[in-house]
Write an enzyme that holds these catalytic residues in place. Sequence first.
Site, PDB file in Angstrom:
ATOM      1  N   HIS A  62       0.868  -1.183   0.000  1.00 30.58           N
ATOM      2  CA  HIS A  62       0.000   0.000   0.000  1.00 30.58           C
ATOM      3  C   HIS A  62       0.902   1.230   0.000  1.00 30.58           C
ATOM      4  O   HIS A  62       1.560   1.519   0.994  1.00 30.58           O
ATOM      5  CB  HIS A  62      -0.921  -0.014   1.225  1.00 30.58           C
ATOM      6  CG  HIS A  62      -1.878  -1.173   1.221  1.00 30.58           C
ATOM      7  ND1 HIS A  62      -3.093  -1.120   0.571  1.00 30.58           N
ATOM      8  CD2 HIS A  62      -1.785  -2.416   1.738  1.00 30.58           C
ATOM      9  CE1 HIS A  62      -3.718  -2.290   0.715  1.00 30.58           C
ATOM     10  NE2 HIS A  62      -2.942  -3.090   1.411  1.00 30.58           N
ATOM     11  N   LEU A  63       0.918   1.937  -1.123  1.00 26.79           N
ATOM     12  CA  LEU A  63       1.835   3.082  -1.275  1.00 26.79           C
ATOM     13  C   LEU A  63       1.317   4.343  -0.601  1.00 26.79           C
ATOM     14  O   LEU A  63       2.081   5.243  -0.286  1.00 26.79           O
ATOM     15  CB  LEU A  63       2.047   3.396  -2.758  1.00 26.79           C
ATOM     16  CG  LEU A  63       2.879   2.428  -3.589  1.00 26.79           C
ATOM     17  CD1 LEU A  63       2.899   2.904  -5.046  1.00 26.79           C
ATOM     18  CD2 LEU A  63       4.291   2.325  -3.049  1.00 26.79           C
ATOM     19  N   HIS A 179      -9.087  -9.909  -1.153  1.00 23.26           N
ATOM     20  CA  HIS A 179      -8.946  -9.760   0.303  1.00 23.26           C
ATOM     21  C   HIS A 179     -10.161 -10.487   0.874  1.00 23.26           C
ATOM     22  O   HIS A 179     -11.269  -9.956   0.842  1.00 23.26           O
ATOM     23  CB  HIS A 179      -8.942  -8.263   0.659  1.00 23.26           C
ATOM     24  CG  HIS A 179      -9.108  -7.970   2.115  1.00 23.26           C
ATOM     25  ND1 HIS A 179      -8.140  -7.371   2.862  1.00 23.26           N
ATOM     26  CD2 HIS A 179     -10.140  -8.209   2.964  1.00 23.26           C
ATOM     27  CE1 HIS A 179      -8.563  -7.241   4.116  1.00 23.26           C
ATOM     28  NE2 HIS A 179      -9.778  -7.735   4.204  1.00 23.26           N
ATOM     29  N   ASP A 305       2.255  -7.128   2.466  1.00 24.30           N
ATOM     30  CA  ASP A 305       1.076  -6.339   2.856  1.00 24.30           C
ATOM     31  C   ASP A 305       1.516  -5.073   3.597  1.00 24.30           C
ATOM     32  O   ASP A 305       0.932  -4.689   4.623  1.00 24.30           O
ATOM     33  CB  ASP A 305       0.089  -7.157   3.695  1.00 24.30           C
ATOM     34  CG  ASP A 305      -1.280  -6.463   3.826  1.00 24.30           C
ATOM     35  OD1 ASP A 305      -1.500  -5.425   3.150  1.00 24.30           O
ATOM     36  OD2 ASP A 305      -2.113  -6.951   4.608  1.00 24.30           O
TER      37      ASP A 305
HETATM   38 ZN   LIG Z   1      -5.997  -6.885   2.336  1.00 27.99          ZN
END
Ligand SMILES: [Zn+2]
Lengths: 427, 309
Positions: A62-63, A179, A305
């Site tokens: 996640h940037l 997810h 993650d």
């Molecule tokens: Zn996730």
Amino acid sequence: MTTLCIRQGRVIDPENHIDVICDVWIENGHISHMGHIEEVADQEINATHCVVCPGLIDMHVHLREPGEEWKEDIESASKSAVAGGVTSMCCMPNTTPCLDHAGVVHQILNRAKEVGLCRIFPIGAVSRQLKGKEITEMRDLSKAGAVAFSDDGLPIWHAGTMRKALEYASSFGYLIIQHAEEFELTKDGAINEGIVSSMLGLKGMPNEGEDCMVARDIMLTELTGGRYHVAHISSARSIEMVRHAQEKGLSVSAEAAPHHFALTELELLNFNTNAKMNPPLRTEADRMAVVKGLRDGSIAVIASDHAPHHEDDKCCTLDCAAFGIVGLETLLPVSLELVHQGHLSMSEVVAKLTSNPAKLLGLDVGTLGLGKKADIVIFNPSEDWMLDSKKLRSKSKNTPWDGKIMRGTVHYTLLGGEVVYQKEVSS
Amino acid sequence: MKPFPQHLLSITDLTRAQINALIDFSQPFLDLSRDDIRKASTMRGKTVINLFFENSTRTRSSFEIAGKRLSADVINISASMSAVQKGETLMDTGQTLAAMRPHVVVVRHGDSGSCHFLAKHTQGTSIVNGGDGAHEHPTQVLTDLLTLKNAWGDVKGKVITIVGDIKHSRVARSHLLAAKIMGYSVRVVAPKTLLPLHIEKMGCDVFHRFEDAIVGSDCIYMLRIQNERLKTNCSFPSIREYHEAYGLNMARFKLASDALILHPGPMNRGVEITSDVANHAQSQVLNQVENGVAMRMAILSTLCGLEAL
Ligand SMILES: [Zn+2]
């Protein structure tokens, strides 16, 4: 013509079944040849006692850019990545705006190019605005550079949307990354549901929240002939179902995050908000099931993650704290514990961090084949360092391993033959 | 005996000897509370803040009276009038109050672990857990132990049966922990919807039928059923059916007619307990309230490092 030679490292290239001590010769940013090389290059790197392998690929990052740059941006994430030996990362679409249009994909790729430290492969949104209803223009996103599709951060919750996504995506060979979480079972949960949540009086998230979604999705994968990948798999039964689906010949794959094979729910006993993630840390039996899945190949990929959060979002009660931890700089050492503890060979762990995600996503990286781009990490697998969260390159410091001894130190990271990270020499 | 800890966050912060000392220490405060002049100067010059993020007139006033009877300055802060509503974080609220240099801050908060969090992020003040989420409520359990000890002489070997919403009960969790320290045993009775997973691993016997649990109980501890729970997560189909299955009525009470009846209050008459049982001679409900003040006097003065009267 510029040349670079990496001397006397243990060269591991799982894709080409190489595991041998030798020299690696790089010309103009590409792997030229390997073996015993007499010639002296423009730049020489001594890799004695080190592993030399393809730069790591982290397919779950996640940037936070665009939209939440105070947590992380493409530059800080890239610095964090190369310090952790990662030369390619796939970014999840849950930014603001989210990756549901080609424009955002272009924007990210342009920023990645400007920063120039690490390759970024965006993952497009499955549904518009991540709302789980209408599917995105996947072909357009793919043309712009998206390498797979996911609504990560959120599950693709509606069975009808999931069916359409699998059908449409697989018409063009695209992978759907899920997810896996059934909200009806996990709502308001902060940690795994089990003895720890019962002791602490916290609302739990049962394994079945993950299992129900994985079970449903596998059935839909069979129905549609889709390509389905479970992100951050954490529950023993889900892994069992993935294994079974693979035995049946379905295109089902899974990734595991280091915290799910290294830690358990016991980390939460002191209300440590840096051990709060989604899916949550589970039991020892689940942890061992993840290790087993990695060992027998049901879980092909290790991905961090990486989920940066500001201290303000973690310095609070467990109920209020944000989910997630930073992972780019701990991906390698925590994964190496699998080798140190005798669960996997070095080559197997390297494969799960390089060639396996590359093959799954169709990326032209992750091997040391002749003529390939010289994305390389050189690390000493048994050299210790103490993790000081303040020294992480990521803007966010939310790690459960603060103050812990990590085994495995990155000495050099090369991107296209250029040194983009070099370990500081301690005085 | 080990010195008392700085904070009282969990019942497990205390040893058996310390719990017994607090019980002994409470006795003169019980007498004081029945004197004509209900004031001692023990805590003169000490400041106590009641920081309540959840409404609890009962626990808050118990601490307030306890402090005032010992001449402490007691300030009440409730979430509705505090900066919390203006977006201040729990840490800032805690640190701001700690900077006003109270000796003790009593905290009631809806999140489990909130008191531990405040203790970690504040200096120079004692934090007392006045109930954190569904986690713990140590001062209530100390009050119960005082009540039971004064009735029985000793709690060791006794059987306490806790009935009702175990899942959301901080009192139940603190009792499960206290049982191990003090040597009594706990039975829990509820439908599975009101029981947390693996509760038996915390060292109790689990029952779903009230009648099965009640025989052989020395104490029946009824928990309050919150109407809100019914609406938000349908843990039981109706008050009527709950009362039918888990209400303590005279017929059930007769299965253990020597047992003491406890309830942390406030009671829902006709829901978890019928009036005839609530008013029965063995009901300790009002004793619990009275003992609560004395026990909290003992806790506050002990945390301030003060000797007995
Ligand atoms: Zn996730």
